[in-house]
Design a protein around this motif. Structure first.
Motif, PDB file in Angstrom:
ATOM      1  N   UNK A 107       3.134  73.543 -38.344  1.00  0.00           N
ATOM      2  CA  UNK A 107       2.905  73.524 -39.798  1.00  0.00           C
ATOM      3  C   UNK A 107       4.216  73.631 -40.561  1.00  0.00           C
ATOM      4  N   UNK A 108       5.142  74.436 -40.067  1.00  0.00           N
ATOM      5  CA  UNK A 108       6.460  74.510 -40.704  1.00  0.00           C
ATOM      6  C   UNK A 108       7.156  73.155 -40.613  1.00  0.00           C
ATOM      7  N   UNK A 109       7.024  72.492 -39.479  1.00  0.00           N
ATOM      8  CA  UNK A 109       7.610  71.161 -39.314  1.00  0.00           C
ATOM      9  C   UNK A 109       7.070  70.170 -40.329  1.00  0.00           C
ATOM     10  N   UNK A 110       5.768  70.210 -40.575  1.00  0.00           N
ATOM     11  CA  UNK A 110       5.160  69.327 -41.580  1.00  0.00           C
ATOM     12  C   UNK A 110       5.761  69.619 -42.955  1.00  0.00           C
ATOM     13  N   UNK A 111       5.913  70.894 -43.289  1.00  0.00           N
ATOM     14  CA  UNK A 111       6.490  71.263 -44.585  1.00  0.00           C
ATOM     15  C   UNK A 111       7.955  70.837 -44.681  1.00  0.00           C
ATOM     16  N   UNK A 112       8.705  71.003 -43.598  1.00  0.00           N
ATOM     17  CA  UNK A 112      10.112  70.586 -43.593  1.00  0.00           C
ATOM     18  C   UNK A 112      10.242  69.082 -43.772  1.00  0.00           C
ATOM     19  N   UNK A 113       9.312  68.331 -43.201  1.00  0.00           N
ATOM     20  CA  UNK A 113       9.368  66.867 -43.292  1.00  0.00           C
ATOM     21  C   UNK A 113       9.377  66.396 -44.744  1.00  0.00           C
ATOM     22  N   UNK A 114       8.722  67.148 -45.619  1.00  0.00           N
ATOM     23  CA  UNK A 114       8.706  66.783 -47.039  1.00  0.00           C
ATOM     24  C   UNK A 114      10.101  66.792 -47.640  1.00  0.00           C
ATOM     25  N   UNK A 115      11.014  67.578 -47.073  1.00  0.00           N
ATOM     26  CA  UNK A 115      12.374  67.705 -47.588  1.00  0.00           C
ATOM     27  C   UNK A 115      13.338  66.695 -46.980  1.00  0.00           C
ATOM     28  N   UNK A 116      12.927  66.080 -45.879  1.00  0.00           N
ATOM     29  CA  UNK A 116      13.846  65.236 -45.119  1.00  0.00           C
ATOM     30  C   UNK A 116      13.944  63.826 -45.693  1.00  0.00           C
TER      31      UNK A 116
ATOM     32  N   UNK B 158      13.993  77.949 -23.676  1.00  0.00           N
ATOM     33  CA  UNK B 158      12.860  77.172 -23.182  1.00  0.00           C
ATOM     34  C   UNK B 158      11.557  77.810 -23.669  1.00  0.00           C
ATOM     35  N   UNK B 159      10.652  76.985 -24.151  1.00  0.00           N
ATOM     36  CA  UNK B 159       9.352  77.471 -24.593  1.00  0.00           C
ATOM     37  C   UNK B 159       9.337  78.101 -25.972  1.00  0.00           C
ATOM     38  N   UNK B 160      10.438  78.027 -26.699  1.00  0.00           N
ATOM     39  CA  UNK B 160      10.510  78.655 -28.020  1.00  0.00           C
ATOM     40  C   UNK B 160       9.679  77.907 -29.059  1.00  0.00           C
ATOM     41  N   UNK B 161       9.545  76.587 -28.892  1.00  0.00           N
ATOM     42  CA  UNK B 161       8.769  75.808 -29.856  1.00  0.00           C
ATOM     43  C   UNK B 161       9.540  74.677 -30.506  1.00  0.00           C
ATOM     44  N   UNK B 162      10.661  74.282 -29.917  1.00  0.00           N
ATOM     45  CA  UNK B 162      11.467  73.196 -30.498  1.00  0.00           C
ATOM     46  C   UNK B 162      10.671  71.899 -30.578  1.00  0.00           C
ATOM     47  N   UNK B 163       9.984  71.546 -29.503  1.00  0.00           N
ATOM     48  CA  UNK B 163       9.206  70.308 -29.513  1.00  0.00           C
ATOM     49  C   UNK B 163       8.010  70.423 -30.450  1.00  0.00           C
ATOM     50  N   UNK B 164       7.392  71.598 -30.535  1.00  0.00           N
ATOM     51  CA  UNK B 164       6.281  71.797 -31.476  1.00  0.00           C
ATOM     52  C   UNK B 164       6.757  71.583 -32.916  1.00  0.00           C
ATOM     53  N   UNK B 165       7.936  72.078 -33.238  1.00  0.00           N
ATOM     54  CA  UNK B 165       8.494  71.860 -34.576  1.00  0.00           C
ATOM     55  C   UNK B 165       8.761  70.372 -34.794  1.00  0.00           C
ATOM     56  N   UNK B 166       9.310  69.711 -33.769  1.00  0.00           N
ATOM     57  CA  UNK B 166       9.556  68.263 -33.860  1.00  0.00           C
ATOM     58  C   UNK B 166       8.249  67.504 -34.072  1.00  0.00           C
ATOM     59  N   UNK B 167       7.178  67.939 -33.411  1.00  0.00           N
ATOM     60  CA  UNK B 167       5.873  67.299 -33.591  1.00  0.00           C
ATOM     61  C   UNK B 167       5.395  67.444 -35.038  1.00  0.00           C
ATOM     62  N   UNK B 168       5.604  68.603 -35.615  1.00  0.00           N
ATOM     63  CA  UNK B 168       5.232  68.807 -37.012  1.00  0.00           C
ATOM     64  C   UNK B 168       6.042  67.933 -37.942  1.00  0.00           C
TER      65      UNK B 168
ATOM     66  N   UNK C 188       4.894  61.021 -40.808  1.00  0.00           N
ATOM     67  CA  UNK C 188       3.868  60.044 -40.451  1.00  0.00           C
ATOM     68  C   UNK C 188       4.437  58.898 -39.604  1.00  0.00           C
ATOM     69  N   UNK C 189       5.282  59.255 -38.647  1.00  0.00           N
ATOM     70  CA  UNK C 189       5.856  58.245 -37.762  1.00  0.00           C
ATOM     71  C   UNK C 189       4.839  57.855 -36.698  1.00  0.00           C
ATOM     72  N   UNK C 190       5.073  56.691 -36.107  1.00  0.00           N
ATOM     73  CA  UNK C 190       4.202  56.189 -35.042  1.00  0.00           C
ATOM     74  C   UNK C 190       4.535  56.864 -33.717  1.00  0.00           C
ATOM     75  N   UNK C 191       3.546  56.979 -32.877  1.00  0.00           N
ATOM     76  CA  UNK C 191       3.749  57.474 -31.516  1.00  0.00           C
ATOM     77  C   UNK C 191       3.684  58.976 -31.414  1.00  0.00           C
ATOM     78  N   UNK C 192       3.343  59.420 -30.210  1.00  0.00           N
ATOM     79  CA  UNK C 192       3.258  60.840 -29.925  1.00  0.00           C
ATOM     80  C   UNK C 192       4.671  61.412 -29.772  1.00  0.00           C
ATOM     81  N   UNK C 193       4.899  62.564 -30.368  1.00  0.00           N
ATOM     82  CA  UNK C 193       6.192  63.231 -30.245  1.00  0.00           C
ATOM     83  C   UNK C 193       6.121  64.134 -29.018  1.00  0.00           C
ATOM     84  N   UNK C 194       6.891  63.776 -27.995  1.00  0.00           N
ATOM     85  CA  UNK C 194       6.977  64.581 -26.778  1.00  0.00           C
ATOM     86  C   UNK C 194       8.449  64.872 -26.520  1.00  0.00           C
ATOM     87  N   UNK C 195       8.700  65.820 -25.659  1.00  0.00           N
ATOM     88  CA  UNK C 195      10.083  66.165 -25.357  1.00  0.00           C
ATOM     89  C   UNK C 195      10.792  64.979 -24.714  1.00  0.00           C
ATOM     90  N   UNK C 196      11.921  64.569 -25.278  1.00  0.00           N
ATOM     91  CA  UNK C 196      12.651  63.424 -24.705  1.00  0.00           C
ATOM     92  C   UNK C 196      13.665  63.833 -23.643  1.00  0.00           C
TER      93      UNK C 196
END
Length: 147
Positions: free
Chosen positions: A6-15, A27-37, A43-51
């Protein structure tokens, strides 16, 4: 993790195009979860997974393209900053939001202005997230998150 997304979604509004965001944390802190948000918010295409294994993915569509990179494996090479340079992330920097997981100490060279996000996971599995602006208008933009 839902709060992190949810924080990632809110941050996206500023980007906007040209923004560099560097994510750090264990590891496991939530970096990819933030990237997913952030991806969902843009509203980009494709699933956001760890690259991690492909190093970088480009997600198009949406409001702004997202370049999602993971520098984790680059930390083990002799010249990680040179490896970041060889990825040519700066080639798309002006047109995209560039988000680099594990980029601390390596990706700052890509731009004079960037947002550093540190995520720490506490013993109770909650997260402490620090947003650290580096130059530019990041401080002003981040102030709008608090309102």
């Amino acid at each position: 993790m839902e709060d992190t997304r949810a924080l990632g979604v809110r941050l996206a509004e500023l980007l906007r195009p040209g923004d560099l965001v560097i994510l750090s944390g264990p590891l496991g802190a939530g970096k990819t979860a933030l990237a997913q948000g952030i991806g969902a918010g843009l509203r980009v295409d494709g699933e956001i997974t760890s690259p991690t294994f492909v190093i970088a993915r480009i997600h198009r569509g949406g409001r702004v393209p997202l370049v999602h990179a993971d520098a984790y494996r680059l930390g083990a090479v002799a010249d990680p900053r040179g490896e970041v340079d060889s990825l040519d992330l700066d080639a798309s920097l002006d047109d995209s939001v560039t988000l680099v997981e594990w980029g601390e100490g390596m990706a700052e060279q890509l731009s004079d202005t960037y947002l550093e996000i540190r995520i720490d996971r506490r013993d109770d599995d909650s997260r402490e997230i620090s947003l650290i602006p580096h130059a530019g208008d990041w401080s002003t933009r981040l102030a709008s998150l608090i309102k």
